[in-house]
Design a protein around this motif. Structure first.
Motif, PDB file in Angstrom:
ATOM      1  N   ALA A  92     -37.181  66.680  22.146  1.00 18.97           N
ATOM      2  CA  ALA A  92     -36.811  66.391  23.532  1.00 18.97           C
ATOM      3  C   ALA A  92     -37.252  67.544  24.417  1.00 18.97           C
ATOM      4  O   ALA A  92     -37.119  68.717  24.046  1.00 18.97           O
ATOM      5  CB  ALA A  92     -35.308  66.178  23.653  1.00 18.97           C
ATOM      6  N   TRP A  93     -37.787  67.183  25.583  1.00 14.45           N
ATOM      7  CA  TRP A  93     -38.141  68.166  26.601  1.00 14.45           C
ATOM      8  C   TRP A  93     -37.254  67.950  27.821  1.00 14.45           C
ATOM      9  O   TRP A  93     -37.006  66.798  28.221  1.00 14.45           O
ATOM     10  CB  TRP A  93     -39.601  68.031  27.026  1.00 14.45           C
ATOM     11  N   TRP A  94     -36.795  69.052  28.387  1.00 14.43           N
ATOM     12  CA  TRP A  94     -36.017  68.983  29.621  1.00 14.43           C
ATOM     13  C   TRP A  94     -36.876  69.465  30.790  1.00 14.43           C
ATOM     14  O   TRP A  94     -38.042  69.835  30.591  1.00 14.43           O
ATOM     15  CB  TRP A  94     -34.752  69.828  29.477  1.00 14.43           C
ATOM     16  N   GLN A  95     -36.312  69.440  31.984  1.00 11.76           N
ATOM     17  CA  GLN A  95     -37.062  69.798  33.185  1.00 11.76           C
ATOM     18  C   GLN A  95     -37.691  71.179  33.030  1.00 11.76           C
ATOM     19  O   GLN A  95     -37.069  72.099  32.505  1.00 11.76           O
ATOM     20  CB  GLN A  95     -36.140  69.773  34.407  1.00 11.76           C
ATOM     21  N   GLN A  96     -38.937  71.305  33.486  1.00 12.90           N
ATOM     22  CA  GLN A  96     -39.684  72.532  33.312  1.00 12.90           C
ATOM     23  C   GLN A  96     -38.953  73.714  33.943  1.00 12.90           C
ATOM     24  O   GLN A  96     -38.403  73.619  35.037  1.00 12.90           O
ATOM     25  CB  GLN A  96     -41.072  72.398  33.937  1.00 12.90           C
ATOM     26  N   THR A 126     -22.411  70.158  29.537  1.00  8.91           N
ATOM     27  CA  THR A 126     -23.081  68.892  29.843  1.00  8.91           C
ATOM     28  C   THR A 126     -24.556  68.991  29.475  1.00  8.91           C
ATOM     29  O   THR A 126     -25.251  69.912  29.918  1.00  8.91           O
ATOM     30  CB  THR A 126     -22.947  68.551  31.340  1.00  8.91           C
ATOM     31  N   VAL A 127     -25.006  68.064  28.674  1.00  3.89           N
ATOM     32  CA  VAL A 127     -26.423  67.998  28.316  1.00  3.89           C
ATOM     33  C   VAL A 127     -27.171  67.381  29.489  1.00  3.89           C
ATOM     34  O   VAL A 127     -26.883  66.240  29.878  1.00  3.89           O
ATOM     35  CB  VAL A 127     -26.640  67.162  27.047  1.00  3.89           C
ATOM     36  N   PRO A 128     -28.125  68.079  30.071  1.00  4.45           N
ATOM     37  CA  PRO A 128     -28.842  67.522  31.225  1.00  4.45           C
ATOM     38  C   PRO A 128     -29.771  66.391  30.805  1.00  4.45           C
ATOM     39  O   PRO A 128     -30.063  66.207  29.629  1.00  4.45           O
ATOM     40  CB  PRO A 128     -29.624  68.723  31.761  1.00  4.45           C
ATOM     41  N   PRO A 129     -30.270  65.615  31.771  1.00  2.00           N
ATOM     42  CA  PRO A 129     -31.162  64.493  31.453  1.00  2.00           C
ATOM     43  C   PRO A 129     -32.436  64.969  30.741  1.00  2.00           C
ATOM     44  O   PRO A 129     -33.032  65.981  31.103  1.00  2.00           O
ATOM     45  CB  PRO A 129     -31.488  63.901  32.831  1.00  2.00           C
ATOM     46  N   ILE A 130     -32.845  64.237  29.753  1.00  2.00           N
ATOM     47  CA  ILE A 130     -34.078  64.503  29.011  1.00  2.00           C
ATOM     48  C   ILE A 130     -35.238  63.869  29.775  1.00  2.00           C
ATOM     49  O   ILE A 130     -35.155  62.718  30.216  1.00  2.00           O
ATOM     50  CB  ILE A 130     -33.980  63.924  27.588  1.00  2.00           C
ATOM     51  N   VAL A 131     -36.329  64.610  29.935  1.00  2.00           N
ATOM     52  CA  VAL A 131     -37.452  64.090  30.720  1.00  2.00           C
ATOM     53  C   VAL A 131     -38.553  63.500  29.846  1.00  2.00           C
ATOM     54  O   VAL A 131     -39.359  62.685  30.318  1.00  2.00           O
ATOM     55  CB  VAL A 131     -38.041  65.174  31.642  1.00  2.00           C
ATOM     56  N   ALA A 132     -38.638  63.902  28.580  1.00  2.00           N
ATOM     57  CA  ALA A 132     -39.686  63.359  27.703  1.00  2.00           C
ATOM     58  C   ALA A 132     -39.222  63.496  26.256  1.00  2.00           C
ATOM     59  O   ALA A 132     -38.457  64.397  25.906  1.00  2.00           O
ATOM     60  CB  ALA A 132     -41.016  64.090  27.904  1.00  2.00           C
ATOM     61  N   THR A 133     -39.699  62.589  25.417  1.00  2.00           N
ATOM     62  CA  THR A 133     -39.331  62.607  24.001  1.00  2.00           C
ATOM     63  C   THR A 133     -40.546  62.305  23.139  1.00  2.00           C
ATOM     64  O   THR A 133     -41.546  61.756  23.597  1.00  2.00           O
ATOM     65  CB  THR A 133     -38.253  61.547  23.676  1.00  2.00           C
ATOM     66  N   GLN A 134     -40.422  62.677  21.890  1.00  2.00           N
ATOM     67  CA  GLN A 134     -41.408  62.329  20.866  1.00  2.00           C
ATOM     68  C   GLN A 134     -40.638  62.067  19.581  1.00  2.00           C
ATOM     69  O   GLN A 134     -39.960  62.962  19.064  1.00  2.00           O
ATOM     70  CB  GLN A 134     -42.411  63.452  20.650  1.00  2.00           C
ATOM     71  N   LEU A 135     -40.696  60.848  19.071  1.00  2.00           N
ATOM     72  CA  LEU A 135     -40.047  60.492  17.811  1.00  2.00           C
ATOM     73  C   LEU A 135     -41.123  60.175  16.790  1.00  2.00           C
ATOM     74  O   LEU A 135     -41.936  59.284  16.981  1.00  2.00           O
ATOM     75  CB  LEU A 135     -39.129  59.286  17.989  1.00  2.00           C
ATOM     76  N   THR A 136     -41.132  60.937  15.706  1.00  2.00           N
ATOM     77  CA  THR A 136     -42.112  60.761  14.647  1.00  2.00           C
ATOM     78  C   THR A 136     -41.387  60.345  13.380  1.00  2.00           C
ATOM     79  O   THR A 136     -40.473  61.036  12.931  1.00  2.00           O
ATOM     80  CB  THR A 136     -42.893  62.060  14.392  1.00  2.00           C
ATOM     81  N   LEU A 137     -41.781  59.222  12.817  1.00  2.56           N
ATOM     82  CA  LEU A 137     -41.173  58.707  11.596  1.00  2.56           C
ATOM     83  C   LEU A 137     -42.147  58.928  10.447  1.00  2.56           C
ATOM     84  O   LEU A 137     -43.179  58.247  10.354  1.00  2.56           O
ATOM     85  CB  LEU A 137     -40.846  57.215  11.740  1.00  2.56           C
ATOM     86  N   TRP A 138     -41.835  59.890   9.605  1.00  2.37           N
ATOM     87  CA  TRP A 138     -42.672  60.163   8.444  1.00  2.37           C
ATOM     88  C   TRP A 138     -42.162  59.320   7.270  1.00  2.37           C
ATOM     89  O   TRP A 138     -41.029  59.517   6.824  1.00  2.37           O
ATOM     90  CB  TRP A 138     -42.622  61.645   8.073  1.00  2.37           C
ATOM     91  N   PRO A 139     -42.950  58.387   6.759  1.00  6.53           N
ATOM     92  CA  PRO A 139     -42.474  57.574   5.620  1.00  6.53           C
ATOM     93  C   PRO A 139     -42.329  58.383   4.344  1.00  6.53           C
ATOM     94  O   PRO A 139     -41.664  57.940   3.409  1.00  6.53           O
ATOM     95  CB  PRO A 139     -43.562  56.498   5.475  1.00  6.53           C
TER      96      PRO A 139
END
Length: 625
Positions: A352-356, A467-480
């Motif tokens: 997860a990335w938050w505001q720059q 309080t966890v601030p809003p997340i601005v971008a995500t990357q979900l990688t599923l390794w089998p």
């Protein structure tokens, strides 16, 4: 040669493979490599092809390496160095990038990267450290702290009960009194020692899982305690004997971590860069469909539009993907129990990335860190705020993220990013698969909710609401197949698997390489590199210590096999490419009392300065993963 009986299904598959060669593909299999730590290539084929009678392109090689993950990249690097030239060595990779599971995603700025596979090099993993040093990869040392634990299971007891061995949740051990232990690390050490020795007082039974063996060894309640305080969830379902062999090595890999400035992806990328710069041939976007013998003394790998032939063959395709490979040799190897018994563990990794961050601004978790993660050792300042350096981890059994990592590395902090998911929990797999289909907004909401609930459920030392601030971008990688263990009931020891992989067809110039075939050092890079070193010595007579560059010295002399009781890198001092966190004095001796205060591992157990409302969690966290 190999004698293979063809079933109707196998014949049909081979007919389909042959029919693919009737298609004239409007593209070249040539490649361009332009490295500034990046790989770019021209596409190898076009799916919108028309059917003709054109023959596939045939590429002749001396040595054929299938897969450009850590093992394939390291093999190519070593062979090119040994021969002083990479000509005649072909690396064939299905993806448009190298590195396999050593992979990084780009941050929202499109420039910096964050690891979404293997993330770091552990101090005791000498081969990756030697490679990084030789290739000039700058790394930062990052000590490891467990900062936050949140759990609901009742059988962990209290800290003092655990330390004194008086917890009512412990069973009376069914072992001689002199081997009894009440600390978490000692329980695992005893399981490893008893489990790997067939002549022990209580060795594993055939087909016994780790969970069943621990229950029989220690009793049901103690096994529940161990499972509740264990960070990896799938390990309980694998073969107990093979796991004990792995554990006896893995327990000795606990030490500081090193994070390369451009992520661990820089390691396989620069290995391949060196290979290509020395006239090696790299073919990306070529998925291997079949492997056969050719003219009795050569091998042949078939992709959609190309046939690769070579006298020597190194297969770096992991078992999970190798199941899709046909051909006479592919089918023969897939049927071998040494391959079929490799147990792939699915792993979800979320970022997860938050505001720059603005100049001088701290990440959102810093304020929380002042209250949640007090650190008396070598705290540093960022933006005028004192906060904890190193790698801070949070664990929970309440939420599916399982583990969250804050990597306080100078190169990663400006990204304002966190590894928010590191999960091998089988019951959570369907959730991550569904979220991967629902899209970024659903994933942002779920990850923010899980983090917030974990924070809200935990009582901290005078902590205010966080309080966890809003997340601005995500990357979900599923390794089998994040890593591999042995299926319950396997007839092979881990050393049997290593021996098979070095010589799967006696008398041939074939090896199977990768961490799946070096089970005592499974996961990410270390096992992969060791498997290559053993293959090169067996098949080519190459000792990899001759392949390191001008920085080679006795610190990097092979064999660098870690085993119980083996010496490892000193915590004091570092190599020229390895820098310390500002204010972290590598030359100073750290006392045991300071480590206890800081929440570091001690000789007895993992102690956290933070106590949860209902529960204290002395998590077991040493190891290579």
């Amino acid at each position: 040669s190999i004698s293979v009986k063809y079933s109707p299904q196998m014949l049909l598959r081979n007919v389909i493979l042959l029919s693919l060669f009737c298609c004239q593909v409007r593209a070249s299999s040539s490649f361009n490599v332009n490295f500034n730590n990046r790989v770019s290539v021209e596409q190898a084929g076009d799916a919108s092809a028309t059917c003709t009678t054109a023959s596939p392109k045939i590429i002749e090689c001396d040595t054929l390496i299938l897969g450009a993950g850590p093992s394939g990249a390291y093999a190519a690097y070593n062979l090119a160095n040994h021969r002083k030239n990479g000509a005649g060595i072909c690396v064939v990779e299905k993806n448009n990038h190298v590195g396999g599971k050593i992979y990084a995603a780009y941050a929202p700025d499109g420039k910096s990267r964050f690891p979404v596979g293997g993330a770091r090099i552990i101090e005791s993993q000498r081969i990756p450290r030697c490679i990084a040093r030789d290739l000039g990869i700058e790394m930062q040392r990052s000590p490891v702290f467990t900062a936050l634990t949140a759990g609901t299971r009742p059988w962990t007891g209290s800290p003092q009960d655990f330390i004194n061995g008086t917890s009512p949740y412990f069973d009376a051990f069914l072992l001689p009194s002199e081997t009894r232990s009440t600390t978490n690390d000692e329980l695992w050490k005893l399981l490893a020692e008893m489990g790997k020795d067939p002549n022990s007082a209580m060795p594993p039974k055939q087909s016994e899982t780790v969970r069943a063996y621990a229950k029989r060894l220690f009793g049901s309640n103690t096994q529940k305690f161990m499972e509740a305080t264990y960070t990896f969830r799938s390990d309980w379902d694998v073969d107990a004997k093979a796991y004990a062999e792995f554990l006896s090595v893995d327990m000795h890999t606990e030490s500081d971590h090193f994070y390369p400035d451009d992520t661990t992806s820089a390691v396989p990328e620069r290995l391949i860069q060196h290979f290509v710069n020395n006239n090696g041939q790299l073919y990306l976007n070529h998925k291997v469909l079949a492997i056969d013998q050719y003219n009795y003394d050569e091998f042949q790998a078939t992709t959609k539009d190309t046939i690769f032939r070579g006298k020597h063959l190194l297969i770096g395709i992991p078992p999970h993907a190798f199941k899709e490979v046909g051909g006479s040799l592919g089918d023969y190897l897939n049927d071998k129990p040494q391959v079929a018994d490799r147990f792939p563990v699915p792993v979800a990794v979320g970022t997860a990335w938050w505001q720059q961050l603005q100049p001088g601004q701290d990440p959102w978790w810093v304020d929380a860190g002042n209250a949640l993660w007090p650190n008396p050792l070598n705290a540093t300042a960022q933006g005028g705020t004192t906060w904890l350096h190193g790698t801070n981890r949070a664990y929970t059994d309440q939420e599916c993220f399982n583990q969250a990592w804050i990597i306080n590395n100078e190169k990663y902090i400006p990204q304002h990013a966190m590894r928010v998911v590191y999960d091998d929990e089988p019951r959570c797999a369907s959730l991550w698969e569904a979220l991967s289909r629902l899209g970024d907004d659903a994933l942002k909401q779920e990850l923010q909710g899980q983090l917030q609930r974990a924070l809200d459920s935990t009582q901290f030392n005078n902590a205010t609401s966080i309080t966890v601030p809003p997340i601005v971008a995500t990357q979900l990688t599923l390794w089998p197949d994040g890593w591999y263990f042995a299926r319950p009931g396997t007839a092979f020891t881990n050393l049997d698997i290593e021996k098979f992989a070095r010589n799967p067809i006696p008398g041939s110039s074939l090896c199977m390489i990768g961490e799946a075939f070096h089970p005592n050092q499974a996961a990410w890079m270390q096992g992969a590199f060791h498997s290559v070193a053993q293959c090169l010595e067996e098949k080519f007579g190459i000792n990899p210590d001759t392949t390191f560059g001008p920085n080679h010295d006795e610190e990097c002399t092979f064999p660098l096999v870690m085993f119980e009781g083996a010496p490892r890198a000193s915590k004091v001092g570092h190599w020229p490419n390895e820098r310390a966190w500002p204010g972290y004095d590598l030359t100073a001796e750290v006392t045991r009392e300071q480590l206890i205060d800081a929440g570091e591992l001690t000789s007895q157990t993992k102690k956290s300065r933070v106590q949860q409302t209902k529960d204290w969690r002395p998590y077991r966290v040493w190891g290579s993963r």
